[in-house]
Design a protein around this motif. Structure first.
Motif, PDB file in Angstrom:
ATOM      1  N   UNK A 187       0.887  -1.137   0.105  1.00 41.87           N
ATOM      2  CA  UNK A 187      -0.019   0.110  -0.089  1.00 41.87           C
ATOM      3  C   UNK A 187       0.810   1.157   0.072  1.00 41.87           C
ATOM      4  N   UNK A 188       1.911   1.279   0.844  1.00 43.75           N
ATOM      5  CA  UNK A 188       2.779   2.569   0.972  1.00 43.75           C
ATOM      6  C   UNK A 188       3.353   2.773  -0.533  1.00 43.75           C
ATOM      7  N   UNK A 189       3.756   1.635  -1.198  1.00 44.82           N
ATOM      8  CA  UNK A 189       4.615   1.706  -2.289  1.00 44.82           C
ATOM      9  C   UNK A 189       3.717   2.379  -3.522  1.00 44.82           C
ATOM     10  N   UNK A 190       2.333   1.657  -3.379  1.00 43.40           N
ATOM     11  CA  UNK A 190       1.352   2.248  -4.195  1.00 43.40           C
ATOM     12  C   UNK A 190       0.876   3.824  -4.071  1.00 43.40           C
ATOM     13  N   UNK A 191       0.691   3.923  -2.693  1.00 41.13           N
ATOM     14  CA  UNK A 191       0.280   5.321  -2.375  1.00 41.13           C
ATOM     15  C   UNK A 191       1.210   6.476  -2.744  1.00 41.13           C
ATOM     16  N   UNK A 192       2.577   6.030  -3.003  1.00 41.14           N
ATOM     17  CA  UNK A 192       3.310   7.009  -3.305  1.00 41.14           C
ATOM     18  C   UNK A 192       2.955   7.937  -4.509  1.00 41.14           C
ATOM     19  N   UNK A 193       2.431   7.246  -5.791  1.00 37.04           N
ATOM     20  CA  UNK A 193       2.275   7.776  -6.906  1.00 37.04           C
ATOM     21  C   UNK A 193       1.288   9.019  -6.735  1.00 37.04           C
ATOM     22  N   UNK A 194       1.368   9.908  -7.623  1.00 36.05           N
ATOM     23  CA  UNK A 194       0.663  11.115  -7.589  1.00 36.05           C
ATOM     24  C   UNK A 194      -0.910  10.635  -7.931  1.00 36.05           C
ATOM     25  N   UNK A 221      -2.762  11.610 -10.330  1.00 42.93           N
ATOM     26  CA  UNK A 221      -2.802  11.471 -11.770  1.00 42.93           C
ATOM     27  C   UNK A 221      -2.131  10.111 -12.179  1.00 42.93           C
ATOM     28  N   UNK A 222      -1.129   9.479 -11.561  1.00 44.81           N
ATOM     29  CA  UNK A 222      -0.535   8.410 -11.898  1.00 44.81           C
ATOM     30  C   UNK A 222      -0.766   7.116 -10.977  1.00 44.81           C
ATOM     31  N   UNK A 223      -1.988   7.085 -10.180  1.00 43.85           N
ATOM     32  CA  UNK A 223      -2.237   6.361  -9.446  1.00 43.85           C
ATOM     33  C   UNK A 223      -2.638   4.837 -10.465  1.00 43.85           C
ATOM     34  N   UNK A 224      -2.486   3.766  -9.937  1.00 45.25           N
ATOM     35  CA  UNK A 224      -2.886   2.537 -10.162  1.00 45.25           C
ATOM     36  C   UNK A 224      -4.262   2.163  -9.503  1.00 45.25           C
ATOM     37  N   UNK A 225      -5.393   2.551  -9.921  1.00 41.37           N
ATOM     38  CA  UNK A 225      -6.396   2.357  -9.051  1.00 41.37           C
ATOM     39  C   UNK A 225      -6.844   1.126  -9.014  1.00 41.37           C
ATOM     40  N   UNK A 226      -6.655   0.067  -9.977  1.00 44.98           N
ATOM     41  CA  UNK A 226      -6.902  -1.222  -9.794  1.00 44.98           C
ATOM     42  C   UNK A 226      -6.328  -1.877  -8.623  1.00 44.98           C
ATOM     43  N   UNK A 227      -4.823  -1.572  -8.866  1.00 43.62           N
ATOM     44  CA  UNK A 227      -3.911  -2.373  -7.974  1.00 43.62           C
ATOM     45  C   UNK A 227      -3.992  -1.678  -6.530  1.00 43.62           C
ATOM     46  N   UNK A 228      -4.448  -0.623  -6.241  1.00 44.70           N
ATOM     47  CA  UNK A 228      -4.736   0.151  -4.976  1.00 44.70           C
ATOM     48  C   UNK A 228      -5.901  -0.379  -4.657  1.00 44.70           C
ATOM     49  N   UNK A 271      -7.389  -3.273  -5.135  1.00 46.48           N
ATOM     50  CA  UNK A 271      -7.081  -4.725  -4.572  1.00 46.48           C
ATOM     51  C   UNK A 271      -6.239  -4.821  -3.390  1.00 46.48           C
ATOM     52  N   UNK A 272      -5.428  -3.744  -3.141  1.00 49.99           N
ATOM     53  CA  UNK A 272      -4.376  -3.754  -1.999  1.00 49.99           C
ATOM     54  C   UNK A 272      -5.420  -3.219  -0.846  1.00 49.99           C
ATOM     55  N   UNK A 273      -6.202  -2.475  -0.854  1.00 42.80           N
ATOM     56  CA  UNK A 273      -7.167  -1.943   0.087  1.00 42.80           C
ATOM     57  C   UNK A 273      -8.028  -3.386   0.600  1.00 42.80           C
ATOM     58  N   UNK A 274      -8.646  -4.008  -0.466  1.00 43.48           N
ATOM     59  CA  UNK A 274      -9.351  -5.106  -0.115  1.00 43.48           C
ATOM     60  C   UNK A 274      -8.687  -5.915   0.863  1.00 43.48           C
ATOM     61  N   UNK A 275      -7.476  -6.310   0.364  1.00 35.68           N
ATOM     62  CA  UNK A 275      -6.549  -7.265   0.945  1.00 35.68           C
ATOM     63  C   UNK A 275      -6.338  -6.751   2.452  1.00 35.68           C
ATOM     64  N   UNK A 276      -6.138  -5.344   2.652  1.00 38.46           N
ATOM     65  CA  UNK A 276      -5.930  -4.888   3.896  1.00 38.46           C
ATOM     66  C   UNK A 276      -6.987  -4.719   4.974  1.00 38.46           C
ATOM     67  N   UNK A 277      -8.260  -4.639   4.074  1.00 40.61           N
ATOM     68  CA  UNK A 277      -9.462  -4.560   5.152  1.00 40.61           C
ATOM     69  C   UNK A 277      -9.733  -6.208   5.568  1.00 40.61           C
ATOM     70  N   UNK A 278      -9.376  -7.075   4.703  1.00 37.24           N
ATOM     71  CA  UNK A 278      -9.664  -8.538   5.287  1.00 37.24           C
ATOM     72  C   UNK A 278      -8.460  -8.906   6.353  1.00 37.24           C
ATOM     73  N   UNK A 279      -7.195  -8.296   6.076  1.00 36.09           N
ATOM     74  CA  UNK A 279      -6.391  -8.525   7.151  1.00 36.09           C
ATOM     75  C   UNK A 279      -6.552  -7.703   8.464  1.00 36.09           C
TER      76      UNK A 279
END
Length: 183
Positions: free
Chosen positions: A82-89, A91-98, A100-108
């Motif tokens: 999440x920290x790596x993905x969140x560093x993107x601006x 405009x350059x965010x990978x919404x799909x990857x973020x 999916x990672x957010x859903x993983x974090x919610x489960x964890x």
């Protein structure tokens, strides 16, 4: 000879039909995907605040002796991702990857909370209880989550429609996950 002409005409009709399909359907797919990504942008900052609280709960959990549990071993890499993905601006965010990672974090996060509540020893650690309560109480605005879900639903229906499905496949209009916030 007549069969060859008929075959050539059929191939030409297929090519023209496919081209027309792409010209008509692709812009709508692009707009629907852009709407999903736009709605995701509104969730990035609130989710960052939520996952900072999850990281604090994780730190308290490991300090309280939970580092050997499977949830702790799974949570650290997910928080790092999440920290790596969140560093993107935005405009350059990978919404799909973020997402999916957010859903993983919610489960964890739900697993972490369950581990704490299931252990008399961990439940007795006040700092840990406060940290997990703060995490579960930090939620993104419901309106933003609802708007994102509606945009994903519209995009997925468009992407999986009979005529758009081949266009979506060929041009890489991949799925966007729905965000599920676990309280």
């Amino acid at each position: 000879m007549r069969g060859v002409r008929l075959l050539a005409l059929l191939v030409a009709l297929l090519v023209v039909g496919a081209l027309a399909l792409v010209l008509v359907e692709r812009p709508e797919l692009r707009d629907d995907r852009a709407a999903v990504d736009h709605r995701w942008t509104a969730l990035r900052a609130p989710l960052q605040a939520r996952y900072e609280k999850l990281a604090a709960a994780f730190d308290a959990f490991t300090f309280a002796g939970g580092a050997d549990r499977s949830v702790a071993k799974d949570l650290r890499p997910a928080l790092d991702r999440w920290d790596r993905l969140r560093r993107a601006s935005d405009a350059n965010a990978d919404a799909a990857a973020e997402a999916a990672t957010a859903n993983r974090l919610e489960g964890l996060g739900a697993r972490l909370r369950a581990d704490i509540l299931a252990s008399d020893r961990l439940r007795a650690v006040t700092q840990l209880g406060d940290a997990i309560t703060t995490y579960t109480g930090t939620t993104p605005p419901a309106a933003a989550v609802t708007a994102y879900r509606a945009a994903v639903d519209r995009y997925e229906r468009a992407r999986n429609a009979t005529l758009r499905k081949p266009v979506a496949f060929v041009f890489g209009y991949d799925e966007r996950p729905v965000l599920v916030i676990v309280s």
